[in-house]
Design a protein around this motif. Sequence first.
Motif, PDB file in Angstrom:
ATOM      1  N   PHE A  20      38.430  18.936  73.304  1.00  0.00           N
ATOM      2  CA  PHE A  20      39.984  18.811  73.062  1.00  0.00           C
ATOM      3  C   PHE A  20      39.965  17.800  71.707  1.00  0.00           C
ATOM      4  N   PHE A  21      39.423  16.787  71.441  1.00  0.00           N
ATOM      5  CA  PHE A  21      39.411  16.197  70.024  1.00  0.00           C
ATOM      6  C   PHE A  21      39.037  16.957  68.998  1.00  0.00           C
ATOM      7  N   CYS A  22      37.952  17.640  69.236  1.00  0.00           N
ATOM      8  CA  CYS A  22      37.508  18.847  68.111  1.00  0.00           C
ATOM      9  C   CYS A  22      38.864  19.714  67.702  1.00  0.00           C
ATOM     10  N   THR A  23      39.679  20.144  68.600  1.00  0.00           N
ATOM     11  CA  THR A  23      40.752  21.051  68.441  1.00  0.00           C
ATOM     12  C   THR A  23      41.931  20.217  67.575  1.00  0.00           C
ATOM     13  N   LEU A  24      42.065  18.835  67.859  1.00  0.00           N
ATOM     14  CA  LEU A  24      42.883  17.963  67.443  1.00  0.00           C
ATOM     15  C   LEU A  24      42.630  17.780  65.847  1.00  0.00           C
ATOM     16  N   SER A  25      41.308  17.869  65.661  1.00  0.00           N
ATOM     17  CA  SER A  25      40.863  17.431  64.230  1.00  0.00           C
ATOM     18  C   SER A  25      41.102  18.898  63.537  1.00  0.00           C
ATOM     19  N   ILE A  26      40.774  19.969  64.065  1.00  0.00           N
ATOM     20  CA  ILE A  26      41.328  21.570  63.381  1.00  0.00           C
ATOM     21  C   ILE A  26      42.627  21.682  63.257  1.00  0.00           C
ATOM     22  N   GLY A  27      43.623  21.100  63.846  1.00  0.00           N
ATOM     23  CA  GLY A  27      45.006  21.309  64.016  1.00  0.00           C
ATOM     24  C   GLY A  27      45.661  20.264  63.150  1.00  0.00           C
ATOM     25  N   LYS A  28      44.795  19.348  62.405  1.00  0.00           N
ATOM     26  CA  LYS A  28      45.438  18.123  62.277  1.00  0.00           C
ATOM     27  C   LYS A  28      46.876  18.167  61.196  1.00  0.00           C
ATOM     28  N   GLU A  29      46.927  19.318  60.479  1.00  0.00           N
ATOM     29  CA  GLU A  29      48.006  19.568  59.828  1.00  0.00           C
ATOM     30  C   GLU A  29      49.379  19.431  60.380  1.00  0.00           C
ATOM     31  N   ILE A  30      49.186  19.860  61.690  1.00  0.00           N
ATOM     32  CA  ILE A  30      50.650  19.863  62.465  1.00  0.00           C
ATOM     33  C   ILE A  30      51.057  18.704  62.560  1.00  0.00           C
ATOM     34  N   PHE A  31      50.410  17.283  62.619  1.00  0.00           N
ATOM     35  CA  PHE A  31      50.808  16.041  62.807  1.00  0.00           C
ATOM     36  C   PHE A  31      51.322  15.513  61.604  1.00  0.00           C
ATOM     37  N   VAL A  32      50.751  16.072  60.417  1.00  0.00           N
ATOM     38  CA  VAL A  32      51.227  15.870  59.004  1.00  0.00           C
ATOM     39  C   VAL A  32      52.661  16.197  58.825  1.00  0.00           C
ATOM     40  N   LEU A  33      52.876  17.876  59.419  1.00  0.00           N
ATOM     41  CA  LEU A  33      54.139  18.109  59.155  1.00  0.00           C
ATOM     42  C   LEU A  33      55.135  17.117  60.168  1.00  0.00           C
ATOM     43  N   ILE A  34      54.789  16.775  61.469  1.00  0.00           N
ATOM     44  CA  ILE A  34      55.648  16.259  62.372  1.00  0.00           C
ATOM     45  C   ILE A  34      56.077  14.710  61.537  1.00  0.00           C
ATOM     46  N   PHE A  35      54.864  14.149  60.959  1.00  0.00           N
ATOM     47  CA  PHE A  35      55.070  12.828  60.400  1.00  0.00           C
ATOM     48  C   PHE A  35      56.096  12.872  59.266  1.00  0.00           C
ATOM     49  N   GLN A  36      55.950  13.995  58.369  1.00  0.00           N
ATOM     50  CA  GLN A  36      56.737  14.250  57.326  1.00  0.00           C
ATOM     51  C   GLN A  36      58.323  14.337  57.804  1.00  0.00           C
ATOM     52  N   PHE A  37      58.419  14.931  58.728  1.00  0.00           N
ATOM     53  CA  PHE A  37      59.915  15.468  59.344  1.00  0.00           C
ATOM     54  C   PHE A  37      60.462  14.061  59.900  1.00  0.00           C
ATOM     55  N   LEU A  38      59.705  13.300  60.450  1.00  0.00           N
ATOM     56  CA  LEU A  38      60.301  12.096  61.016  1.00  0.00           C
ATOM     57  C   LEU A  38      60.724  11.065  59.983  1.00  0.00           C
ATOM     58  N   ARG A  39      59.900  11.119  58.925  1.00  0.00           N
ATOM     59  CA  ARG A  39      59.985  10.023  57.850  1.00  0.00           C
ATOM     60  C   ARG A  39      61.448  10.636  57.076  1.00  0.00           C
ATOM     61  N   VAL A  40      61.639  11.749  56.838  1.00  0.00           N
ATOM     62  CA  VAL A  40      62.824  12.362  56.311  1.00  0.00           C
ATOM     63  C   VAL A  40      64.127  11.946  57.112  1.00  0.00           C
ATOM     64  N   LYS A  41      63.824  12.024  58.311  1.00  0.00           N
ATOM     65  CA  LYS A  41      64.976  11.483  59.420  1.00  0.00           C
ATOM     66  C   LYS A  41      65.054  10.089  59.335  1.00  0.00           C
ATOM     67  N   LEU A  42      64.200   9.565  59.472  1.00  0.00           N
ATOM     68  CA  LEU A  42      64.389   7.840  59.435  1.00  0.00           C
ATOM     69  C   LEU A  42      65.132   7.508  58.023  1.00  0.00           C
ATOM     70  N   ASN A  43      64.620   8.164  56.861  1.00  0.00           N
ATOM     71  CA  ASN A  43      65.248   7.789  55.643  1.00  0.00           C
ATOM     72  C   ASN A  43      66.734   8.009  55.390  1.00  0.00           C
ATOM     73  N   LYS A  44      67.087   9.181  56.066  1.00  0.00           N
ATOM     74  CA  LYS A  44      68.575   9.488  56.295  1.00  0.00           C
ATOM     75  C   LYS A  44      69.273   8.599  56.811  1.00  0.00           C
ATOM     76  N   LYS A  45      68.787   7.706  58.028  1.00  0.00           N
ATOM     77  CA  LYS A  45      69.729   7.069  58.595  1.00  0.00           C
ATOM     78  C   LYS A  45      69.682   5.799  58.066  1.00  0.00           C
ATOM     79  N   ARG A  46      68.751   5.311  56.891  1.00  0.00           N
ATOM     80  CA  ARG A  46      68.959   3.937  56.548  1.00  0.00           C
ATOM     81  C   ARG A  46      70.017   3.954  55.373  1.00  0.00           C
TER      82      ARG A  46
END
Length: 470
Positions: A444-470
Motif C-alpha cells: 500500500f505504501f508503494c501505491t502511495l509513493s506512485i500516486g504522490k502527485e495527488i497529495f501535492v495537488l491537495i496541499f496546493q489547494f489547501l494553501r490557496v484556501k488558507l491564503n484567501k482567509k488571511r
Amino acid sequence: MMSKYQKLISNSIIFTIGNFGSKLLLILLVPLYTYSLTPTEYGSVDLLMTTVSLLLPIVSLNIFDGVIRFVMDKNESKEKVFTNSVFLLFIMAIASSLGIICLSFLFPLSNHFWYYLYWILILQALQTTFAQFARGIDKIKVYALSGVLLTFVTAVLNIILLVIFKMGIQGYLISLVLANIITIIYIACVLKIWSFIHFNKLDKELIRRLLIYSLPLIPNAIMWWLMNASSRYFVVFFIGSSANGLLAVANKIPSLVSLLNTIFMQAWQMSAIEEFDSEDKSAFYSKVFNYFSIVMLLGASGLLMILKPLVKLVINVDFYNSWEIVPPLLLAVVYSSYSGFLGTNYIAAKKTQGVFLSSIIGALASVILNLLLIPSIGTIGVGISSMVSFFLIFVIRYFDTKKFIHMTINVKIMLMFHLVIALQIVFLYFLDGVKLMIVEVILFFCTLSIGKEIFVLIFQFLRVKLNKKR
C-alpha cells in the motif's frame, strides 16, 4: 485557470460531506442485515432491489438525467424544464400502476411485494428527480443533505422494524418507502418546489427534446444493470439464494471505493458541462481524469490492505467467505468509474446515443462470461465478468470520445498501480494473519509513493484556501 479546478474540488468537498455520512451509514447497516436476515432472506431482498434498479430507468424514462442537463443549460427555463419533467413522471406513474396491477394478478406474490415494488419505484423516481433539480440549480448543499437524510431515516427505520419489531423483509421495504417520502417532503419544502411548477408551461417541443436526450440513456442503464446486477439471477439459478446472499455482502465492501467515484462524479458532471465549450477542455479533462484515476486506485489498494480484518470485524461469520469475491469486484468498480467518467463526455456533448453502443458490447460480454464462469468457478466468476466487461467499456469509450475531447492518459502510472494491486490480490489468497498484514501495508505504501502527485495537488489547494482567509 485555477478557478475551475478549485470549483471542482470545492463541490467535491461538499458532496464528500453529504455522501460520506449517507454511504457510511449504509455500510454500517450491513452487519445489521447479516444478523437480522439469513443469507437466503438477504439474497431475496437483494434480488428485489436489483429488480427495482432495472425498472427505475424504464418507469422514470430516465428523465432525472435530462433534468440536470437541461436545467444547467443557460438557454432553458428552469421552471419549464422542471414542469415538463414532472408531467412526464406523472404520466409514467399512471401507466406503471396499470402494469403492476396486471402483474399482481398474473404472478401473485406474498406480502404485497408488487405494491411495495411500485411505490419504491415511483418514490425513487420522484426523489431522484427532485434531487437532480436541486443540483442543477446549484443548491448543492440541499442535494447533499437529502442523501444523508434518506439514508439516516432508512437506518433508523431499519433498526426499529428489523431489530425491535422483527418484521424481516417487509420491515426493510416499509423503511425504504417511508424514507423516500420524508426526503421528498424535505427537498420540496426547502426549495419551495411548487414555485417551479407551472402547468401553463407544458411544451411539446421541450418534452420531445427531453425524451430525445433521456431515452437513449434507458438502454444504457439497462446494459449497465446487466453488468452490475443480472449476475444475481445467474447465481440464484446456478448456485442458489444463499450464494447470492454472500455476493450481496461482497458487493457492499467495494462500495467504500465506489463512494469515492459517487462523490467525484456528482461534482465532475457539473464541471464537465460547464467547461465543455472552453478552448482548453482536452487538457482540463485529461488532467482531472489522471488525478481521479490515482484516487480510485489508491482507494482500491487501501481497501485490499484491510480487507480480511474488515470482513472479520463487521460481518457475521456465516458471510466471511464473501471476501474471496471482493478483489475482482473492486477492480470492476475502478473500471466502472473510468467508464462513467468518459460517459460524461457524451452527456456534456448532448450525444447520449454514443453511450449506448459501448454499453451493449460490455453487457453482452458480461452475460457470456457469467454463463461460462459461474457454473465452473462459482460466485468469483461474477467479479471476473464484471471486471472484464467494465474494462472493455472503458477502452471503447476512451477511443470513441476522442471525437469530442482528445484525452491523454498517464499509462505508465496506471501500469505501475496495477502491478502493485495485482501483487496485493495474489497475497490475499495465499497468506493470512500477521504476514499478510505486513506485506499488504508495504505494498500500500508503494501505491502511495506512485500516486504522490495527488497529495501535492491537495496541499496546493489547501494553501490557496488558507491564503484567501488571511
